[in-house]
Scaffold this active site. Sequence first.
Site, short mmCIF file in Angstrom:
data_model
loop_
_atom_site.label_atom_id
_atom_site.label_comp_id
_atom_site.label_asym_id
_atom_site.label_seq_id
_atom_site.Cartn_x
_atom_site.Cartn_y
_atom_site.Cartn_z
N CYS A 2 5.94 -0.21 7.36
CA CYS A 2 5.56 0.96 6.57
C CYS A 2 6.73 1.37 5.69
CB CYS A 2 5.17 2.10 7.50
SG CYS A 2 4.67 3.61 6.66
N LEU A 3 6.44 1.70 4.45
CA LEU A 3 7.50 2.14 3.54
C LEU A 3 8.13 3.45 4.01
CD1 LEU A 3 5.83 1.31 0.11
CD2 LEU A 3 7.51 -0.04 1.39
N HIS B 172 -2.31 7.68 6.94
CA HIS B 172 -1.36 8.59 6.28
C HIS B 172 -2.07 9.84 5.76
CE1 HIS B 172 2.42 6.45 6.32
NE2 HIS B 172 1.83 5.35 5.91
N GLY C 134 0.83 -1.19 0.00
CA GLY C 134 0.00 0.00 0.00
C GLY C 134 0.87 1.24 0.00
N HIS D 88 -4.42 1.52 7.56
CA HIS D 88 -3.04 2.04 7.67
C HIS D 88 -2.83 3.19 6.68
CE1 HIS D 88 1.45 1.45 8.10
NE2 HIS D 88 1.39 2.07 6.93
N GLU D 89 -3.21 2.98 5.42
CA GLU D 89 -3.00 4.02 4.41
C GLU D 89 -3.88 5.23 4.65
OE1 GLU D 89 -0.39 3.78 2.71
OE2 GLU D 89 -0.06 1.64 3.07
N GLN E 117 2.68 9.88 1.25
CA GLN E 117 4.02 9.31 1.41
C GLN E 117 4.96 9.71 0.28
OE1 GLN E 117 2.20 5.24 2.21
NE2 GLN E 117 4.18 5.12 3.26
#
Length: 171
Positions: free
Chosen positions: A94-95, A140, A49, A136-137, A54
Amino acid sequence: MALLPILEFPDPRLRTVAAEVDPAELATPEFQRLIDAMFETMYAAPGIGLAASQVDVHKRFMVIDVSEDRSRPLVFVNPRIVASEGGQVYQEGCLSVPGIFADVTRADTITVEFLDRHGQPQVLTCDGLLAVCIQHEMDHLIGKLFVDYLSPLKREMVRKKLQKAKRAAAA
């Protein structure tokens, strides 16, 4: 297509609240290319994701593909969770917080309303990994990271670990 740079914690831009996407913007070639670039960036990372926040685009949309063979790409524009139930603990990464994983409690089942990449209204009810990834996304998009679910001490430890890794990579 070029990969997009992914912002990393504690970059303050990750705390920006994303603005709604004008549905007319979805029809532009620029927006469609941005969606494609986000998928390419997410797959290369590799991740499941990626929220626009991000990659320093502060608009309410995200791309997700939790399939093992990368065959089910989903685009969520202006997503809203309209129902949730239950709870589950998932170990999340997480990225934007590379190499760090922690248990986070999320709703088990969610229903989300959104526009797809072509501006068509959609409603999706899901559970498991997809539900966790969507939540999660979406965090952000409101400037929240999964490390915010950790204690202040653990969050500071994560920050220091990432700084140390950056210094080592630069040396």
